[in-house]
Design a protein around this motif. Structure first.
Motif, short mmCIF file in Angstrom:
data_model
loop_
_atom_site.label_atom_id
_atom_site.label_comp_id
_atom_site.label_asym_id
_atom_site.label_seq_id
_atom_site.Cartn_x
_atom_site.Cartn_y
_atom_site.Cartn_z
N THR A 95 0.80 -1.02 0.00
CA THR A 95 0.04 -0.17 0.66
C THR A 95 0.74 1.12 -0.25
O THR A 95 0.53 2.76 -0.50
N LEU B 12 -4.11 4.91 8.63
CA LEU B 12 -4.54 3.23 8.49
C LEU B 12 -3.84 2.02 7.71
O LEU B 12 -3.16 1.48 9.31
N VAL C 85 -7.48 4.44 0.29
CA VAL C 85 -6.95 3.35 0.17
C VAL C 85 -8.41 2.97 0.07
O VAL C 85 -9.52 3.18 1.33
N TRP D 31 -7.55 -2.16 2.88
CA TRP D 31 -8.27 -1.97 4.15
C TRP D 31 -8.53 -3.51 4.34
O TRP D 31 -8.24 -3.67 6.06
#
Lengths: 629, 102
Positions: free
Chosen positions: A355, A378, A455, A460
């Motif tokens: 990510t 996150l 995201v 996630w």
């Protein structure tokens, strides 16, 4: 319920077939649905099958589903049959669940792909199908089929972006290096078959324990050859060189293949054939020593890497070193426990890193990252969950429980247990050091590259799910000092031998030491990479520090060594023999034929009178022969 | 009628055969080659007749009739070839038709 077992490997295989057959005719959404859905369905079958196995174990604590006879030649009769016991229950549940989360993640991660989107899912599905065949195989031939299947998928996925020649080179390297181990394993299988007359695992193990003597040379040879296969697949010394380069593949590939599943196939193989290894104590000790050596070596290397994926790759080698250490000292259930927790947190870390890489436009250098804690909270929190689990933060993380079980097993072992334990402890210090170096460099400090990424849920959700598992996954096996609920170990003891129990006081002391080492590593990482980076700089700048840094950065020079020792001599011989010596013999035959052809074709003048003369001459010769002889 | 010995008869036949063969080998004109072939066929026929005469049997003459028939057939094929040769190459020289050179 259990009879649905065949669906577990069949569904991903069907996904692969569909994606391949319809390639080019599927929209991206359809490809993603088939690719993710097939593994998701497989997980939906595997989990209930696993739970029904746990709740009502079949008689003999194992369930065999025979589909059909594969080959039947002169007593060699491998079957397509799946064998489910407590070991393979754990394996299929981890592989399908983690595999599904990674597939879900890939659906978003690979969005920039144009032609390769469906192809990627086809490879990934084939990989999952092969891995499930490997862990469910009832005989070693079927296991070997899965073993080679994951090998070829690994090759295809490492070289997925084939336009860059470097990726192709990395793929070939992975394939060739693991081939060394696979060849040893194949020889081992042939040896087992010629001596024991079967390759079906359970009867094979029984015959081995009945007919062979502990420590005899044949047992050692068989165990040693199987160990060779395991070393190659699991990237252990001296065959570990392929794994760091395998990071050339897309990040979800690294998460699935080079962290969570395939590389642990070696551990699974050793656990599956544990009878052989227990009958060859020298080989088993070698396994432990290799594991201990690998975990320390790879730990040092991880400490010096700049590329976040390479750092995680060396960390993977190091963690599989722990599993080898565990199987080597006979802590069988601890090895599988660590496999499970490692699958959770390493897949998480790879996807977290993926990510980040995606958000920073394919920037992989950790020294160009920084301050991502605020930009991508996150990712930070989930990555932190994986990191603390990898660094074995005491009490609250899964990594702590599994690593602790391994260290306790090493301590209890008879063969040089203290040394192995010390190596494991040194590795633990290195682990928390390099893990938090990674965390501090990436998420703290000033912002060096801005993070641009929304995201989405498909990114996630897997991160959060795995972060959850990376924390609570350890509570499935609580040691005697902390609740004494060794559920997982008890479950595994139906298929793997039990580990020697240590006195509670010893275990407590070991745990305290391990906890202190883990915390100490984190504190050191904070000191070196957050508080005063100039300390590290000054150490690295000294001649010794510089040399060591370079040496470790290059992975202890193994690539250099193999290049000098194997690759260059081979290339030299190939060049010297460019005009193949043996080929000359055949070239001479061809030359003779061509010359003879030339001479004879000159007689074909096309002139009628010449032919007539030939006929007349022949007639005269024939008459002369009749008359004179 | 004075009788002819078999040796003499065969000698003549052999000479005729040799003349025919030399004609086949030496001549380039296809018509002459065909003529020479006829001579060779007749030489063989003569050998049969002489032999039949020597043993007082009719077989030699029967074979000679067969050879005559064969020669007639051969000439029809040979003349057809000669026509084709002339049509394609505008010559009767057999060496012109040497495209089968190896």
């Amino acid at each position: 319920m259990l009879h649905l077992l065949f669906l577990v490997p069949l569904l991903p295989l069907a996904g692969f077939v569909l994606l391949t057959a319809l390639s080019g005719r599927l929209s991206r959404a359809q490809a993603a649905t088939i690719g993710v859905g097939s593994v998701g369905l497989s997980a939906l079958v595997a989990v209930p099958v696993g739970f029904s196995f746990v709740i009502s174990p079949p008689s003999g604590d194992a369930f065999t589903q025979t589909l059909w006879t594969w080959i039947d030649v002169a007593g060699f009769k491998p079957q397509i049959a799946f064998y489910l016991d407590s070991l393979s229950v754990i394996m299929i549940m981890v592989v399908t669940v983690v595999g599904f989360l990674i597939h879900l993640y890939s659906a978003d991660y690979m969005r920039e792909e144009e032609e390769g989107y469906g192809r990627f899912f086809a490879y990934m599905n084939l990989f999952v199908a092969s891995m499930l065949t490997l862990v469910l195989a009832d005989n070693l031939v079927l296991l070997y089929l899965g073993w080679e299947g994951v090998g070829i998928c690994s090759y295809l996925l490492i070289g997925f972006w084939y336009n860059d020649p470097a990726n192709g080179r990395a793929a070939r390297k992975a394939f060739i290096v693991t081939r060394v181990g696979d060849t040893a394993m194949l020889v081992g299988l042939l040896l087992l078959f010629t001596h024991l007359g079967t390759l079906q695992i359970q009867p094979l193990m029984q015959r081995a324990s009945e007919q062979w003597v502990v420590g005899s040379s044949i047992t050692m040879a068989a165990a040693g050859l199987i160990m060779g296969g395991a070393l190659g697949k699991s990237a252990q010394l001296p065959l570990q060189v392929w794994l760091p380069d395998a990071m050339a593949g897309p990040t979800p590939t690294s998460a699935l293949i080079h962290a969570a599943t395939m590389v642990t196939a070696g551990v699974y193989l050793i656990a599956r054939t544990h009878v052989l290894f227990e009958m060859a104590p020298v080989i088993q000790t070698t396994v432990a020593a290799v594991g201990a050596g690998t975990l320390v070596l790879a730990g040092f290397t991880a400490l010096t890497q700049r590329d976040i994926k390479r750092c995680l790759a060396y960390s993977t080698i190091s963690q599989i070193g722990y599993m080898f250490l565990a199987v080597g000292v006979g802590a069988w259930s601890a090895a599988i426990f660590h496999f499970m927790t490692h699958a959770f947190f390493k897949a998480l870390l790879f996807m977290g890193a993926g990510t980040i890489i995606l958000g920073l436009h394919h920037e992989q250098d950790m020294f160009k990252m920084g301050g991502l804690r605020r930009q991508a909270p996150l990712v930070f929190w989930t990555f932190l969950a994986g990191s603390v689990s990898l660094a074995a933060l005491p009490l609250v993380t899964a990594g702590f429980y599994s690593k602790d079980a391994i260290l306790a097993g090493a301590w209890a072992s008879d063969a040089g247990g203290r040394w192995l334990w010390a190596a494991g402890l040194a590795g633990a210090l290195l682990t928390s050091l390099y893990t938090f170096r990674m965390v501090f460099l990436t998420f703290f400090g000033e912002v060096r590259t801005p993070f641009h990424l929304k995201v989405g849920i498909r990114l996630w959700l897997p991160l959060v799910a795995l972060a959850f598992l990376a924390i609570v996954g350890g509570f499935t096996d609580l040691p005697q000092t902390l609740g004494n609920q060794p559920w997982l170990s008890d479950f595994l003891h139906t298929s793997l031998p039990a580990t020697e129990e240590l006195a509670t006081g010893t275990v407590l002391n070991l745990q305290i030491v391990a906890a202190l080492v883990s915390l100490g590593g984190i504190a050191l990482a904070y000191l070196f990479f957050m508080r005063s980076p100039q300390l590290v700089e000054s150490v690295v700048r000294t001649p010794v520090g510089k040399a060591l840094h370079q040496f470790w950065f290059a992975g202890w020079g193994f690539d250099w060594l193999y290049d000098r020792l194997l690759v260059r001599p081979f290339v030299w011989v190939a060049r010297a023999n460019r005009n193949d010596v043996f080929d000359q013999i055949y070239a001479f035959i061809a030359w003779t034929a061509r010359i003879a052809n030339g001479i004879l074709s000159d007689t074909q003048t096309g002139k009628l009178r010449w032919y007539a003369a030939g006929v007349a001459f022949g007639g005269i010769v024939a008459v002369a022969i009749v008359v004179l002889i | 009628m004075a009788s002819i010995s078999m040796g003499q008869g065969l000698l003549v036949a052999g000479l005729l055969f040799a003349i025919g063969l030399i004609g086949v080998l030496a001549r380039r004109n296809i018509i002459f080659i065909l003529l020479s072939l006829e001579v060779m066929a007749n030489a063989a026929g003569m050998a049969f007749v002489v032999a039949g005469y020597r043993w007082g049997q009719a077989d030699g003459q029967i074979i000679f009739l067969l050879i005559l028939t064969m020669a007639a057939a051969e000439v029809s094929v040979g003349l057809a070839l000669a026509l084709q040769l002339y049509r394609r190459f505008k010559t009767l020289d057999v060496d012109a038709a040497s495209r089968m050179r190896g």
